[in-house]
Scaffold this motif. Structure first.
Motif, short mmCIF file in Angstrom:
data_model
loop_
_atom_site.label_atom_id
_atom_site.label_comp_id
_atom_site.label_asym_id
_atom_site.label_seq_id
_atom_site.Cartn_x
_atom_site.Cartn_y
_atom_site.Cartn_z
N GLN A 13 -6.79 -5.61 -5.37
CA GLN A 13 -7.73 -4.65 -4.78
C GLN A 13 -9.10 -4.95 -5.34
N ASP A 14 -10.06 -5.25 -4.48
CA ASP A 14 -11.37 -5.71 -4.94
C ASP A 14 -12.18 -4.67 -5.68
N GLY A 15 -12.07 -3.43 -5.24
CA GLY A 15 -12.85 -2.38 -5.89
C GLY A 15 -12.29 -1.02 -5.53
N PRO A 16 -12.87 0.04 -6.12
CA PRO A 16 -12.34 1.39 -5.90
C PRO A 16 -12.34 1.79 -4.43
N GLU A 17 -13.31 1.29 -3.68
CA GLU A 17 -13.46 1.75 -2.30
C GLU A 17 -12.74 0.84 -1.30
N THR A 18 -12.29 -0.30 -1.76
CA THR A 18 -11.67 -1.23 -0.82
C THR A 18 -10.16 -1.02 -0.76
N LYS A 19 -9.58 -1.51 0.33
CA LYS A 19 -8.15 -1.34 0.53
C LYS A 19 -7.42 -2.45 -0.23
#
Lengths: 252, 638
Positions: A13-19
């Protein structure tokens, strides 16, 4: 012992907001003597040599004491070994051809930062709410002027060994932080130094725990089973007693 | 003739600290809130200092690279913390703790600093108990003590095998209390990447937010660097994976002298390397040597399992070489002897880089239960890592890098050669000389943090105008640009070797040529090899990902770049110190019995290196060590 081939399914998961999604990797030449995290090191070396981004995971001391590492391994917090952190888990617990599913801690109060790394700062804020004895540097009386029965000191120590890794939260279906909070409340409730703030401490820490979005405790004891430091659920019972007593006598 | 002013006060040794405190300048309570202080690192020294300064009323910003201030590597210390309480009534005193520490350091530390350390040791125990640290107790409810190496009294306080953890959680809880009160702001997941000086003093730092990748400027009226040691220059050590020299090295390059960088402690009993993938080493307490016997096979390449090797084919080399002390020789001697056997081809295990630590006779004589009671948790940990049962087969052990006595040079106030830059704990050089005694690292970290820096930092602040230099000052702009330039360079190389592969190679050079035994030729070779490795690094390293996101490879890349510079200085220092002392063993300087041979006539000094520029030779300054209260003697174990 011979090297193994294993199949890894790792949450990326690339970041908190990405899927995020599971990604599958095959890894050959895994020595049974490797620690679990060293196995991930080998995977990352392989990814880097293919110009792929390595898997992000938290780790530091690799001796089972700092509490940095935390992975769901085949659905178990810190993996299959009893009272063992992920960094002290060794690959000899797995066998040739095994599929291993690796996920970050799953809890609303622990948002994913990247891949297997989560934000556990909620635990720090619970500590800020009351996980201390109010004593300034230089104020302390002579150490042996306070006599503490050995049994109390030992019980307090048992609670104090919590490493703050968050496995209890990750293992709990309610994502409750009761074992974590109960360990600190117990450590101080059992010592004379903790008495002056005994009531306010438990109230403030529980309030903060609720504010952070941790769930309630329904006594399934998954936390104790997952705890690498062996913190007992007896501490949760003590926490409940402390909390009730504090609420009954509260001057607020 | 020296530029180094130790600022050790005059007067009798026992009165120095008290008299010094009486003369230090003070900041009035209502003025303290006008001052900002930066503390880098939240181990014992950093957390203790940040909490104490916050309690006093200063505005403190505390930084750590971990996700929480509670995770600094002080947490991994096992054994205990020394103090001169004399609770066991066995004749201990501040003087004895002072003397043991200065002798243990092989007379390469400053008398006045070590005395102060012993003097405040008792306050530390009082403070920690009051915080609720659950120290071991006797049945009567009073505090328990045990014995540690280098002392003939029992002065070590402990919390099972987790003393560091309990002390750090005590300091962390004090820190959390100040966070709640708004006096301390903790910045976790931050790497300090540079120091900012202006108008001749330290004014702030540049950090990288490890989650967002942003560079941040922080200004303050004093900067405290409490960032631990440099053991990871060797790649494999008992340090945590993230421990690094970057903060200290960046301060050095901005003008802080680096003292005695060659002084490294190598601990004899660690679980050995098991393969190329090995990432770190785990310590087994040296107390095991009380009952364990160290041996290797007498015949080279004897591959029989240990239990099938008969007594006559075993070489108990410590008992053979040191009949008086046997298996209980000091750490440095035991470490070198193990290396000697393995280098000669007698090592055991799959890699041949291990020796046996055998409990067979102890179990026969005392019974398994007695051994279990003494060492149960260690045996359990050994079994978990190696999958072997040490009750049945001997442990395999090998020495590993553990602690670094060298560090940034500081004066009696713990202030570096840059005004306003203070250095605490393992990051400074001041108290352990050439060898640290067990249970003294925790003592020093907390002494510096709780009881020394709160006084001496105030003395600096009292002479400083608060908030004189802000983050809009040109100095912040130019240092931030340099930091950004370094990050951009690392990310742009896109070569074909990983950061770790360079780190491993550096570690091997350091271990082979600047490790347990050093010689001039090897050190000269090492300097050349490190230089070419550094050159290769900046040509061929592959740092994946971007700078503006969480990027663990980039974090490591910056640290390894600094180790590649620092390793060279370690070798230079080892080359220049033409004597053997404590953990620094130069093969050319040994007695006929292979003991370390000190040269007090020429080397009774601290070597402090001044940075001159990337391609220029650093200058080696000397601070003479004066021993007015103790007599210099030779350590002997025969």
């Amino acid at each position: 012992m011979v090297a193994m081939k294993i199949i890894l399914h790792i949450w990326r998961q690339d970041g908190p907001e990405t899927k995020g999604a599971f990604k599958t990797y095959q890894l050959d030449g895994v020595s049974p003597h490797m620690s679990f995290l060293e196995m991930l090191d080998v995977l990352n070396e392989k990814l880097i040599s293919n110009n792929e981004e390595p898997v992000v995971f938290e780790h530091d001391c690799r001796e089972g004491i700092c509490g940095c590492c935390g992975l769901m391994i085949n659905g178990q917090a810190h993996g299959p070994d009893h009272e063992t952190t992920a960094c002290q888990l060794h690959m000899r617990k797995f066998k040739e051809g095994d599929h291993i599913w690796i996920e970050p801690w799953r809890a609303g109060a622990f948002p994913v930062i990247r891949d297997l790394m989560v934000d556990r700062s909620a635990l720090d804020r619970i500590m800020q709410a009351g996980g201390f004895v109010s004593i300034n540097t230089g104020n302390a009386p002579e150490a042996n002027s306070t006599i503490i029965p050995k049994q109390n000191a030992d019980d307090s120590f048992d609670a104090a060994t919590c490493i703050g890794c968050g496995a209890c939260v990750a293992a709990c279906k309610n994502a409750s932080a009761m074992l974590f909070v109960s360990a600190k409340v117990s450590q101080f409730a059992l010592l004379p130094q903790g008495q002056p703030e005994r009531s306010t401490r438990v109230e403030n820490m529980i309030n903060q725990m609720d504010q952070e979005g941790f769930g309630g405790c329904t006594n399934t004891n998954e936390c104790e089973a997952a705890c690498p430091a062996g913190i007992s659920v007896e501490n949760i019972a003590r926490l409940n007693r402390e909390f009730i007593a504090a609420t009954l006598t509260s001057k607020k | 003739m020296t530029v180094l002013q130790s600022k050790v006060p005059d007067g009798p040794l026992a009165d120095k600290w008290t008299q010094h405190k009486n003369k230090l300048k003070l900041v009035a309570p209502n003025n303290k809130r006008k001052y900002n202080v930066i503390v880098v690192g939240t181990g014992l020294a950093g957390a203790a200092a940040a909490a104490s300064l916050g309690e006093m009323g200063y505005n403190v910003k505390a930084f750590c690279y971990q996700d929480s201030a509670r995770r600094a590597h002080s947490i991994a210390a096992q054994g205990g913390i020394n103090a001169a309480k004399n609770y066991p009534n066995d004749g201990d005193s501040v003087w004895r703790l002072f003397y043991d520490t200065i002798k243990g350091g092989d007379f390469r530390s400053r008398e006045a600093n070590v005395y102060r350390l012993a003097e405040v040791s008792n306050n530390i125990i009082d403070q920690c108990v009051a915080q609720g640290v659950p120290f071991a107790r006797e049945y009567g409810g009073l505090l328990a003590n045990r014995t540690f190496g280098g002392a003939q009294v029992s002065r070590t306080f402990y919390a099972r095998g987790q003393t560091g953890q309990q002390l750090l959680l005590g300091a962390y809880s004090a820190l959390m209390r100040q966070v709640k009160k708004g006096k301390v702001k903790v910045f976790p997941r931050r790497d300090m990447l540079d120091l900012v000086n202006a108008d001749g003093a330290a004014r702030g730092i540049i950090t990288r937010n490890m989650v967002t990748g942003e560079l941040e400027r922080h200004a303050a009226d004093a900067v405290l660097v409490c960032t631990g040691g440099y053991g990871n220059a060797y790649y494999l050590s008992t340090n945590a994976m993230g421990c690094n020299v970057t903060a200290a090295w960046r301060c050095h390059k901005r003008g802080a002298f680096f003292a005695n960088p060659c002084f490294t402690q190598i601990h004899p009993t660690c679980i050995p390397v098991s393969g190329d993938y090995q990432s770190k080493l785990t310590l087994m307490s040296e107390s095991l040597r009380n009952d364990g016997r160290v041996w290797v096979p007498k015949n080279k390449g004897d591959k029989r399992p240990p239990e099938q090797i008969p007594e006559e084919d075993r070489d108990y080399y410590l008992e053979r070489r040191y009949p008086a002390f046997g298996n209980m020789v000091p750490r440095d001697v035991a470490s070198r002897a193990a290396k000697d056997r393995c280098d000669a081809g007698y090592g055991v295990g799959e890699t041949g880089m291990a020796v046996y630590l055998d409990f067979k006779r102890a179990i026969e004589e005392q019974g398994k239960e007695a051994i279990e009671a003494k060492y149960g948790n260690l045996f359990h940990m050994y079994r978990k890592i190696t999958d072997e049962d040490p009750y049945k087969v001997p442990m395999r052990i090998y020495p590993a890098v553990h602690y670094t006595m060298g560090g940034l040079w500081v004066d009696y106030n713990l202030e570096s050669t840059i005004p306003g830059l203070f250095v605490l704990g393992e990051a400074n050089f001041s108290d352990h000389g050439a060898n640290r005694l067990g249970a003294s690292a925790l003592m020093q970290g907390l002494a510096d943090g709780y009881f020394v820096s709160p006084y001496t930092v105030g003395n600096h602040l009292a002479q400083t105008t608060p908030g004189e230099i802000g983050t809009d000052h040109d100095a912040f702009e130019s240092v931030e640009q340099e930091v950004q330039g370094r990050i951009d360079k690392l990310l742009s190389i896109k070569g074909n070797r990983s950061v770790d592969s360079f780190h491993r190679e550096l570690g091997k050079i350091m271990w082979d040529k600047c490790g347990m035994a050093r010689n001039a030729q090897g050190l000269k070779e090492a300097i050349e090899e490190i230089r070419s490795l550094r050159w290769a690094y900046w040509e061929n390293v592959n740092v994946t990902g971007q700078g503006n996101q969480l990027n663990q490879e980039l974090e490591k890349a910056g640290r390894v770049a600094d180790f590649l510079e620092y390793g060279e200085l370690m070798c230079r220092d080892a080359l220049a110190r033409e004597e053997s002392c404590g953990g620094h063993f130069r093969e050319e300087y040994q007695t006929e019995e292979n003991e370390a041979k000190r040269d007090d006539e020429h080397f009774c000094h601290v070597a402090a290196w001044e940075y001159q520029g990337d391609d220029k030779e650093p200058i080696r300054h000397q601070e003479e060590l004066k021993f007015e209260n103790v007599e210099l003697t030779t350590r002997s174990y025969k």
